[in-house]
Design an enzyme around this catalytic site. Structure first.
Site, short mmCIF file in Angstrom:
data_model
loop_
_atom_site.label_atom_id
_atom_site.label_comp_id
_atom_site.label_asym_id
_atom_site.label_seq_id
_atom_site.Cartn_x
_atom_site.Cartn_y
_atom_site.Cartn_z
N ASP A 50 0.84 -1.19 0.00
CA ASP A 50 0.00 0.00 0.00
C ASP A 50 0.88 1.25 0.00
O ASP A 50 1.65 1.47 0.95
CB ASP A 50 -0.89 -0.02 1.25
CG ASP A 50 -2.07 0.94 1.13
OD1 ASP A 50 -2.03 1.83 0.28
OD2 ASP A 50 -3.03 0.78 1.90
N ASP A 51 0.80 2.04 -1.07
CA ASP A 51 1.57 3.29 -1.19
C ASP A 51 3.07 3.08 -1.32
O ASP A 51 3.86 3.97 -0.99
CB ASP A 51 1.30 4.23 -0.01
CG ASP A 51 -0.11 4.78 0.01
OD1 ASP A 51 -0.92 4.37 -0.84
OD2 ASP A 51 -0.41 5.61 0.88
N ARG B 215 -7.48 -1.48 -6.09
CA ARG B 215 -7.68 -2.89 -5.70
C ARG B 215 -8.84 -3.52 -6.47
O ARG B 215 -8.81 -4.72 -6.77
CB ARG B 215 -7.90 -2.97 -4.19
CG ARG B 215 -6.64 -2.62 -3.43
CD ARG B 215 -6.91 -2.13 -2.01
NE ARG B 215 -5.71 -1.48 -1.53
CZ ARG B 215 -4.70 -2.12 -0.93
NH1 ARG B 215 -4.78 -3.41 -0.72
NH2 ARG B 215 -3.63 -1.45 -0.55
N ASP C 140 -0.23 -0.88 -4.74
CA ASP C 140 -1.53 -0.40 -5.21
C ASP C 140 -1.47 0.98 -5.84
O ASP C 140 -2.38 1.38 -6.56
CB ASP C 140 -2.56 -0.43 -4.07
CG ASP C 140 -2.33 0.66 -3.03
OD1 ASP C 140 -1.18 1.14 -2.88
OD2 ASP C 140 -3.29 1.03 -2.33
N LYS D 139 1.06 9.61 -5.29
CA LYS D 139 -0.31 9.16 -5.04
C LYS D 139 -1.31 10.31 -5.17
O LYS D 139 -1.02 11.45 -4.82
CB LYS D 139 -0.39 8.57 -3.63
CG LYS D 139 -1.80 8.16 -3.18
CD LYS D 139 -1.78 7.61 -1.78
CE LYS D 139 -3.20 7.27 -1.31
NZ LYS D 139 -3.21 6.62 0.01
#
Length: 506
Positions: free
Chosen positions: A64-65, A108, A302, A323
């Site tokens: 994540d990130d 996702r 992601d 992001k």
């Protein structure tokens, strides 16, 4: 082969053979050696095809990130990732691999369904009060693998809806253990009001069991990894699919006591180091069960890093922004796939591909039928194995929310006028910096082969390429719509929706 050998055999009575015995012998030996090598190569390919398991295990490790340049194989200078780098050496590294949108739920959704999130109506980052989630009519990777007799598991961050009908057990996973949405959606968030973050466990489609609220996040990477290890131990004799979705390094970041250097300034590096440990632990477990050559392991993220958090965010290296934007720093992610004996080692692919391509790739690998409804991914197995250098997509469509931000075809990326968030100040030690809305006022064409940082607008020099990419963009607008041009798409399906169903977050 026998007829070809007979055709090149010299006739004994030929005079030239007697006249030139040495040269003839050398020529004969060279031809014979070439044929032998050709035969060996052919036999090797046949053996590889024969020994390739019909139902390989598949493990996807999705962070994540994680930034593009947080992995050594992609240019990391601060973070150390020897286990992931080893995967890259032993398999394939994809350097132009994209997510569908640079935000959690949307990204996702695409990975698990093979569909752009705009097609199935899941956008942004669903919260504890969201009434939407993945519709029952959609088909996830979990359901794809279940249809072929696989045992399936999901560990970590779900984020496709937190009501009962949206949880993993209803969408293809035999067991699940994790959090329903992002780890910052908890009562300790200084930038918003959230209830305590639930940690849940689920067996099949039984009701989820809440294991605790606002539990120790320093255990997340370790505990979710060990849950995956346990699953491998229990299913080593049968085909399995594991989706290990680490909540880290999404802020707030945490690392276990075992892998904490104790240096506050190195916390992010420690967090990435623990993710690398996770990869190594998973692969060691496969080796223990002699499953290495029967298992495809994939590592990716992601979306890009949340740059506004400064030293608690990762690095995009040479890429622009991060992001929350569809510049390459937000949308391009590290991707490594390893399957010894099947994927050639030290393979690098720079063709544009995306996470939603994994669904049709796995379906083809398993001999499974694709869903009856349209999906957006294409098979990329020939590209990942180095068997094909053909472009898998004529174009990739880059949406953020309902806005069509850009289109990429080959090395060319056309970015349309839009507004995006830009960190003018970066925070430290978990504190958020300052974001501003940045306006991008005119379309720009970039050649990402020569300008990976998207700095030089070549639109005026290549109007024919701009026109072609505009044509691809019009296809996207007709199919999926575009809020920037007030278009509604004809191919959009509704998400799942609930009215009064209780959420895990309530």
């Amino acid at each position: 082969m026998r007829h070809e050998l007979m055709a090149i055999q010299p006739v004994k009575a030929r005079d030239h053979r007697a006249a030139y015995p040495t040269s003839w012998l050398l020529c004969h030996l060279a031809i014979s050696l070439s044929l032998c090598l050709w035969q060996v190569g052919s036999i090797t390919k046949v053996m590889a095809a024969e020994t390739r398991p019909e139902k390989p295990n598949v493990i996807i490790i999705n962070c994540d990130d994680l930034g593009y340049a947080d992995v050594g194989a992609f240019g990391a200078t601060i973070c150390k990732t020897p286990q992931i780098d080893r995967m890259a050496r032993e398999g394939v590294k994809a350097t132009s691999f994209y997510v569908a949108q640079a935000v959690c739920s949307a990204s996702r959704t695409a990975l698990l369904t093979g569909c752009l999130p705009n097609r199935i109506g899941i956008l942004g980052a669903l919260s504890h009060v969201s009434k939407n989630g993945i519709a029952d009519s959609e088909v996830t990777l979990g359901e794809l693998f279940q249809s072929q007799g696989y045992s399936t598991a999901m560990y970590g961050k779900w984020h496709l809806g937190c009501q009962a009908q949206f949880l993993p057990g209803r969408h293809g996973f035999d067991e699940a253990f994790g959090i329903p949405y992002s780890n910052d959606m908890w009562s300790k968030n200084p930038y918003g009001k959230f209830p305590p973050l639930p940690l849940f466990r689920q067996k099949g489609d039984a009701p989820a069991e809440i294991m605790g609220h606002d539990t120790d996040q320093s255990r997340f990477t370790t505990d979710f990894t060990m849950a995956a290890v346990s699953f491998i131990d229990r299913h080593a004799d049968n085909p399995f699919f594991i989706y290990l979705a680490h909540p880290m390094p999404h802020t707030p970041i945490f690392v276990s006591e075992e892998r904490n250097s104790g240096e506050r300034a190195q916390l992010y590096r420690d967090v990435i180091g623990e993710i690398d440990w996770s990869v190594g632990t998973i692969r060691q477990t496969l080796e223990k069960h002699q499953l290495t050559r029967k298992t495809l392991v994939i590592f990716t993220s992601d979306n890009g890093p949340w740059l506004v958090f400064g030293n608690h965010a990762g690095s995009t290296g040479p890429l622009r922004e991060g992001k929350g934007t569809m510049w390459d720093g937000g949308a391009r992610v590290p991707f490594v796939a390893c399957w010894p004996g099947v994927i050639p080692p030290d393979t690098t692919v720079d063709l544009p591909m995306a996470t939603y391509d994994l669904f049709p790739t796995f379906a083809k690998m398993l001999g499974a039928e694709l869903p009856a409804h349209p999906i957006d991914g294409v098979e990329i197995w020939p590209q990942l194995t180095g068997a094909s250098k053909a472009q898998p997509h004529k174009a990739l469509w880059f949406y953020y929310g309902r806005d069509l931000i850009a289109v990429r075809s080959g090395p060319w990326k056309l970015v349309f006028p839009h507004t995006y968030v830009h960190p003018v100040e970066r925070g430290n030690d978990g504190q958020r910096g300052k974001l501003v809305n940045q306006k991008f006022n005119e379309s720009a064409l970039y050649n990402l082969d020569s300008d990976i940082g998207e700095t030089t607008n070549l639109a005026s020099q290549h109007p024919e390429i701009v026109q072609q990419l505009e044509t691809f963009a019009e296809e996207a607008r007709r199919e999926l719509g575009d809020a920037l041009t007030n278009r509604k798409g004809s191919g959009v399906r509704p998400p799942g929706t609930v009215n009064d169903s209780p959420s895990l977050g309530n």
